[in-house]
Structures are given as C-alpha cells and as structure tokens.
Design an enzyme around this catalytic site. Sequence first.
Site, mmCIF file in Angstrom:
data_model
loop_
_atom_site.group_PDB
_atom_site.id
_atom_site.type_symbol
_atom_site.label_atom_id
_atom_site.label_comp_id
_atom_site.label_asym_id
_atom_site.label_seq_id
_atom_site.Cartn_x
_atom_site.Cartn_y
_atom_site.Cartn_z
ATOM 1 N N ASP A 270 0.868 -1.165 0.000
ATOM 2 C CA ASP A 270 0.000 0.000 0.000
ATOM 3 C C ASP A 270 0.913 1.225 0.000
ATOM 4 O OD1 ASP A 270 -3.200 0.634 1.636
ATOM 5 O OD2 ASP A 270 -2.076 1.788 0.158
HETATM 6 C C1 GLC Z 1 -4.264 4.378 -0.025
HETATM 7 C C2 GLC Z 1 -5.203 3.234 0.313
HETATM 8 C C3 GLC Z 1 -5.317 2.202 -0.778
HETATM 9 C C4 GLC Z 1 -5.170 2.882 -2.124
HETATM 10 C C5 GLC Z 1 -3.741 3.379 -2.223
HETATM 11 C C6 GLC Z 1 -3.473 4.115 -3.531
HETATM 12 O O1 GLC Z 1 -3.556 4.788 1.105
HETATM 13 O O2 GLC Z 1 -4.962 2.549 1.543
HETATM 14 O O3 GLC Z 1 -6.592 1.572 -0.616
HETATM 15 O O4 GLC Z 1 -5.452 1.969 -3.169
HETATM 16 O O5 GLC Z 1 -3.392 4.219 -1.123
HETATM 17 O O6 GLC Z 1 -4.191 5.308 -3.568
#
Ligand code: GLC
Length: 716
Positions: A270
């Site tokens: 993430d």
């Molecule tokens: C965010 C979220 C995730 C998302 C990623 C990209 O922090 O936790 O669900 O897909 O970053 O934006």
Amino acid sequence: MKDRITEEKIERLISQMTLREKIGQLNMVPSPSGEDEAVFEMLRRGEIGAFIMSNTAHAYSEDSVSADEALINKMHRIAAEESRLGIPLICGRDVIHGHYTVLPIPIALAASFDFDAVRECYSDVAREAARDGIQWAFTPMLDLARDPRWGRIIEGPGEDPYVGEKLAEAVVKGLQGDDPSSEQSVAACAKHYIGYGAAEGGRDYHKTEITDYTLRNFYLPAFRSAVDSGVLTVMNSFNEIGGQPTGSSRYLLTEVLKQELGFDGFVVSDWFSVQQLVNQGVAEDEAQAAALSLNAGVDMDMSDRCYIDRLEALVTEGRVSEEALDEAVRRVLRVKFRLGLFEHPYVPVYRQDRAAHMSRARALSASCMVLLKNNGVLPLKKNSRLALLGSMANEKATLLGMWCLDGNPNHVISIAEGIKSKIEEGGAVNGCGTDLSDEQLMHLQWSDAAVLCIGESRYVTGEAASLTTLEISDSDILLAKKAKERGIPVVAVMCFGRPRATEELEPYCDAILYAWHGGTAAGGAVADILFGDVNPSAKLPVTLPRKTGQVPIYYNVSSSGRFVNGYYGEREHEQNYLDCDCTPMYPFGFGLSYSRFEISDISLSQDSIPYEKLKDGGKIKVSAKLRNISERDGWEVVQLYIRDRVASMTRPIRELKGAEKVWVEAGDAKTVEFELGFKELGFYKGDKSFDVEKGKFEVYVGNSCYADLKAELRVI
Ligand code: GLC
C-alpha cells in the site's frame, strides 16, 4: 493458471535483465507531471515498472490528478520504444466503484445481494476506465469489518465472509473479464491483505489482534475467493496483527497467500507501507524495511522508492537474494503478459455505451437501498404534495462516495431532481431546507408527507476518517420531530456511507430507506423506490446498532456461556448493557419489500450424511418454499444459515452459507434450493487444518439472520 509459453518468455526476459532493470520492474511511481524529465529518464533506464495515476493517498476527486491520455501514452511510448528491453508499464488508479459512471459504494453493492448485476456493472467500469488508459484498478477492497467507527467500512463487503466471497468474485470477474488480455479488461487488486478492518477502536491504520483461527474463518475467505477468481494483484495492508505488520509477514504473504492459496500474481505494497515499517518499529531504516518487505513477499513498492533506492545494495550485500528478486520480477512480468500489455501498451480507442452503463448503474443503485421501516406510507402517490427536508435533498457530490476520482458531481441526479421528475398533475414538491422556520412549518401543514434526506459527508467516510459517534445529529432528529408533531408522515432517506445508530431517529419516522452513497444515479434510484417504480429488495450486509456503545456488534458471533441478552435476545430480561437493549437496531440480512413473503416447508435431502461421503464431495440439498402473499411482484433474498452446535472450538450462532435473490409474482410460489457440502460445513480449526466435525448442525432458511425456520442435520 500459468502457461508454458508465457513462462518461457518470462524466463528469457529475466535472463536478459540487469540487476537495476529487475529492481525497476518492482518500482511504482506516483503520476508525474507532463514535464517531469527525471521520471522520463528513469523510464529510459528501465527503472520504473508501474505508475499510479494519483498524487494523493486520499482520493478526494477535487485534488487528484485526472487520467491524462496524452501523458499516459507518453509514458508508455518511452518505456516501450526508448528503453533497452521495451518492457511495458502498467498504469494503476483507484477506480474503486466506478469511473465516469459511479456505482454505489461497495458496502451498498453488497446489500444488493445481486452479484451478477454487480459483475455486469464492473465490466462497464472496466470499459470506461480502460478507455482512459487505466490498466489496473485498486479494487475490490475485501476487508471484513464489524466497527462502523472505521471509515473504510464503506469500501468493503461488511461483516460476513460469504458476502465477501461473492463480492470478490463479482468484482474480479467483472473487471478482468473472461479474457484479461482484452483491451477492455482491467487488472483487479484484492486489498487490503489482511485484517485491516479489525483496527482497534475503529482507528484507521491502527493495530489489530486477530488469532489465526479468526483470521482464517472470517478474514481470509474473501481473499481466497479473489484468488480462485483469478485476481491478478493483491495489496498488503497497513496494519499489524498481534505485533507483526502484514507487510513484513512471510507467513501471511508467502506461506498463506502464495503457497497455500496458490496466488501467482504480484503483491503490491500500500502507499508507503514499505517505508512505514520504520514507523512501526520493525525496521531500523529504509534498507531494512525494503529487505523485510521483499523477503516477506511484497513484490512491488508503491511510491516510497525504498526498492529502487535500496535493493541493489541489499542484493550485493546478500541481505536479499537474487532468486527472491527474480521471483518478484517473475510475478510482475506474468501479470503484464496476462494483461496483454506487451501487445497493446497504449491507451485503447473504442466506443462505449455510457447511457447503458448509467441505466444499469441506476437499477443496481435501487437494488442496494435497504427499506428498514414502512408503516404503509410508501410507495408515495405521484400526485403527492411533498415537503423536502434535510441536507441531502439537493446534494450531488456526496452521493458519489469518497473514492471517486473521475465521477462528475454535475452528472449526479440529486434526490430532489429524482423526486421532481416523478411528480404528476396535482402533486408538488416544496423544498423546506434544513431549518424549519414557522413559515416553513405552515407549508409543511398542507403536505401529504415529508421526505427527510439526511446523511454524512463523503469526507467523514473512507480512509483516515474514523468517528467516535454513530448517532444521528440532533438537528436531523429535530427536523423529523417537528414534522411528526404536525402529524405529517415522515419518510427518512439516509444517505450515509457507514452504518449509523438510528434508535433516536426511528420513532419519528414512518418509513426509513437506507440509501447509502448511491452513486451517479442515486437520486433517480431513490425516487424509483419512493414512488414504487422499483420494489425495494436489498438486505443489510452489516448490522445497524442502536447506539455506538454496542460496537463491535455482529451477527456471526459465538454464544456466551451465560444466556444474557445478546444479539439474538437470548434472555429477555437479563441485559448485559444496563443502559441499552443489547439486540441490534436492525440485524444482518434484514430488509423490507413492498411485497410480503412467506418462507416455509424447509426440507433436507437427508437428515444425516457420513463424514467420508461429505469429504468425497457429497452434498446435502436444502429446499424451502417462498410464497409471495401480496398483490405486488417482487424480489426476496432467501438466506441459508447453519449453526454447528458442538465443535472443538466455539462456532457462530449463525453462519450465512447461501443467499438467493428470487423474483416471485404476486400470489405465486417458488421452491428455493441450496447445497451444503464439506466447504460449507467445515471450518479452520485451532491448528490451521480445515475440517468438518461430526455431530449436529442446525440449518435455517429465512430472510434475515433471525431466520427461525429450522431443520437438523447430523454428520456421522
Ligand atoms: C491508499 C489506500 C489504498 C489505495 C492506495 C493508492 O492509502 O490505503 O486503498 O489503493 O493508497 O491510492
């Protein structure tokens, strides 16, 4: 499923790659601006494998970059034509529940219990996103959640593993299609692996304490379903589980996900979750964070540069083996081959029927909205004189939900617009706003009903949006109270993302429609239901509490040793809360219709089955009769629950094992059938093995978790 020719191509390519080029495939960068020469230079050196078309962690559509076709094609052209090996990029974006045509938020989609419709609408989403150059959508979010204080409960399937499995399959197959290499398919991403929804206190990003027993029986099934549906990517979560961050857990990422479940795509971190291992205190610096993540099984690093900056030295020092690095590269290349990116890296051009997408989105939106109460005031007549109250009456942007990068608020049908489009000769709509003055109360006097449209801003839902209270605001309750005191029927339309505590509002309402954040077509769908053009059919995928203090409260709870009142009202007069009834306000699986149904005549194909036969694939057929005893055709979601009465571990009082959405014409009846097999009757035991234990099972069929039509089954 791996194919030999692709695997040979992958190995040939890996044998030609330098160490730097291998690491480049594991590096995902945030979307550059058009003049970002440094990024273009990295592309020419093969140091970027993917980019995310988003520049914020929180995807509020106002400040996130748009999917720029020219820039995306420029990135692809440099990678394909100006780098040494021409390995294509993959472009990702948070296309969570819609692109231009925005669907209801995912927890609402779960409420539809119509997973074929969800799948069809996600293939529309894929067509719209792929046409804008998006090759990878960071969805479905599969985090089981029992705590509505956690804002991200809106993004997932709710509190039940079975619903999570069905939603996972629908979204993955909808986005990736039967042929992921099609130009109109988009890679899905099962996230956030794993246990993220159990954050203590509902505090986003915070620690979780989940035993392996609970993890395997509640949190893992949806991810297994995504893997079995062919999901191409998985995203690890931010949280720790009992001291172990998921992003550095070789057990979870490699032993369980890749080896036990057989996932052969790639795991992406993430946003900055590799670097965050330093904050979590398990890595001294970014180098150690990179080593822990790669060795655990995180194949691609999202946006924090830990891999591209640190891995070369780590491999040279032997802290990360080149074999481990090659395995990560192998997985990334496998996904790119499966997506057909070596054949068609550029933004595809094709026509699409957005009107058809919108029509399907409106139908799905209506089938997600849960009718919680109706004392007969609904459906409204089209010549009604209506007073429109509340902050959501004219609202548009909120109805798109919080993960909406490309939806246009101007395209949204507001509730007021939806209602006005239905009113016929003799009817009227009077917007009374949110603060009832005496003059407005006079207007109210002549109304046939007040439609109270309340809700929460999308900015208090989703990521980094936890709340300490779920109660409805005093001002909203006052609106309902004032209308009620004038003797006007009150129809509450609740545009909330998360489950809310409705005990204080409910007495003033003659009808309650839980409309969630219903997407682009939300207002039209609300009007379709209020005037009876659509018969409501949705069921709650999550419990609605009476008060915040009851949280966490969920239907698939195990029995306590003392039969004090609990979710199922076990003992009427002994409360375990002294200040609140312990049952939920509305239970899992509940939802009303304009039709009335009777479910009867439960029967099993046999009342016992030998364990060995079950193990060899034997099934028990469960059937029941569904009768529509009203004058109105409609849908009913017939639900099958079991209870394993005695086992080596405590088991839930009810477990959903089947749900069929059935159309029955007025006065007609249908037989609904389910099957119970080894998968449905078994569970993960304390020792991680999955098995069925002999003994008595109770089998229930009904239209909520309070189903009481029961049969008994023995595994012998
Ligand atoms: C965010 C979220 C995730 C998302 C990623 C990209 O922090 O936790 O669900 O897909 O970053 O934006």
